[in-house]
Enzyme design. Structure first.
Site, mmCIF file in Angstrom:
data_model
loop_
_atom_site.group_PDB
_atom_site.id
_atom_site.type_symbol
_atom_site.label_atom_id
_atom_site.label_comp_id
_atom_site.label_asym_id
_atom_site.label_seq_id
_atom_site.Cartn_x
_atom_site.Cartn_y
_atom_site.Cartn_z
ATOM 1 N N GLU A 345 0.803 -1.188 -0.028
ATOM 2 C CA GLU A 345 -0.097 -0.115 0.121
ATOM 3 C C GLU A 345 0.857 1.183 0.231
ATOM 4 O OE1 GLU A 345 -2.895 2.626 2.930
ATOM 5 O OE2 GLU A 345 -2.796 0.656 3.226
ATOM 6 N N SER A 348 -4.369 5.506 0.161
ATOM 7 C CA SER A 348 -5.676 4.941 0.137
ATOM 8 C C SER A 348 -6.613 6.259 -0.026
ATOM 9 C CB SER A 348 -5.906 4.321 1.484
ATOM 10 O OG SER A 348 -5.905 5.081 2.531
#
Length: 421
Positions: A345, A348
């Site tokens: 990641e 987001s």
């Protein structure tokens, strides 16, 4: 907090959300009972107060002989009203705590389950391949004189670092590129406070599921923010804002702090998971009817950054049980990290619907003239962690790194970062 009307009218929707999150479904019934008790207590208080007011008029019109007996009843009624007010206040506090304990209701289509139950929406770009053994970002950073973890640990402890030389310039280039993109999209730039009051931290939901990641300054009763989302959400707390001309959009640039409790042994090497980093965060206040459209807009801006930086990435729809308490839906954008052989990641974006706005009392005036909670959304457009993906993806055999073309205007026109000496 969640919409109390939804709790009353469709508790089964809230229960379904709890099941999707793998959370306590019993909270819904307890909150509904507390809410009903609160309304009953308020109704009883208002009934007694109305009776008191009516009785006061009767006393005022009574004869001299009637008044002593009536005044005794006035005292009894006043005591009953006072007791009812106290019960109402207590019931209000219990109901508020019960309702606030329920995380945001997830949107339709959000995957059920926990951390590993996400759904991959798409994979974009070509995964890089090398005809040499690739170096990880820390080794590259040390060759380039860009990252100094040793002195970071000496000065501040584990999970701290210095970005130096081209490392510092690369971060500033990345952040300025993101700022330019935000300005193009009509976001108002803000340099935000990095310390906030408890009510602001609590209002955004970061003292719920994420409380073990938050630094607290006890002597000042303030919290260090792990994202400028917190300060951006608090910016319009206790206000009625004007959305007549469309959403209010802000881009917050700040240093961020995360305690990373519970992450022992995870990402201890390099700058992927550190206690301090910089970030440019997008934040939108919108009419709830436009929230899903705005969410898609934020995601598109993040994906454009990934593509323009030459990073292979995937987008995942985060499962309900892996959402924070405020998010009704969250998309993660994960970049390929060559030396780890997996996606990680980088950013987001979350649609928090009206959850944060209800807790922070942020409203807008609807076409009917009444006020209603707004929806809030957030999404990161650049952060220190991205450097790891950029270095590893664009490395060359001699340890040099090709600078993505979009970053070159922000880093003095450098096309390559070259090893020292």
């Amino acid at each position: 907090m969640i919409d109390p009307q939804l709790l009353r009218a469709a508790p089964e929707v809230v229960e379904a959300s709890q099941r999707a999150r793998r959370a306590d479904v019993g909270l819904v019934a307890r909150a509904a009972e507390a809410d009903a008790a609160r309304r009953d207590a308020i109704a009883e208080f208002e009934r007694l107060r109305a009776e008191q007011n009516a009785f006061g008029k009767r006393v005022a019109a009574a004869s001299k002989d009637e008044k002593p007996a009536l005044l005794a009843q006035v005292k009894e009624l006043a005591a009953a009203v006072k007791a009812a007010a106290e019960r109402s206040s207590e019931a209000e506090a219990v109901a508020e705590e019960a309702v606030a304990s329920i995380p945001n209701v997830v949107l339709a289509g959000v995957p059920e389950g926990g951390e590993d139950d996400y759904v991959v929406l798409r994979e974009v770009g070509n995964i890089p391949t090398f005809d040499f053994a690739p170096r990880d970002h820390l080794e590259l950073g040390e060759l380039l004189g860009a990252i100094d973890m040793v002195r970071g640990a000496k000065v501040s402890g584990a999970r701290f670092s210095y970005l130096r030389g081209v490392g510092a310039r690369l971060e500033l280039a990345l952040m300025n590129l993101a700022l330019d993109r935000a300005l193009e999209a009509a976001f108002v730039p803000l340099i935000t406070p990095t310390m906030v009051k408890p009510e602001i931290m609590r209002g955004t939901g970061f003292l719920d599921k994420h409380s073990d990641a938050v630094y607290r300054i006890e002597s000042e009763d303030l919290y260090l923010t792990g994202t400028s989302e917190v300060a951006l959400a608090g910016y319009h707390a206790d206000e009625i804002i004007d959305l007549a001309d469309g959403p209010l959009r802000y881009a917050g640039w700040s240093t961020c702090y995360r305690l990373e409790a519970g992450s022992a042994g995870k990402d201890t090497r390099g700058i992927i998971r550190t206690h301090q980093f910089d970030k440019l965060e997008m934040f939108s206040y919108v009419d709830p009817a436009d929230a899903e459209q705005e969410h898609a807009r934020l995601l598109a801006m993040q994906e454009r950054m990934m593509t323009d930086l030459g990073l292979a990435y995937r987008v995942i729809d985060t499962a309900a049980g892996d959402l924070g308490s405020s998010a009704a839906r969250k998309f993660d954008v994960e970049a390929w990290i060559p030396t780890q052989g997996t996606y990680r990641e980088l950013t987001s974006t979350s649609n928090c619907t009206t959850y944060q706005a209800r807790r922070l009392a942020i409203r807008h005036r609807t076409e009917s003239g009444r006020t209603a909670p707004v929806a809030t959304l957030n999404g990161t457009l650049a952060t220190t962690r991205w450097i790891a993906a950029i270095l590893e993806t664009h490395q060359q055999a001699d340890g040099s790194v090709v600078v993505p073309e979009v970053l070159r205007p922000f880093i003095g026109g450098l096309a390559e970062l070259e090893p020292l000496g």
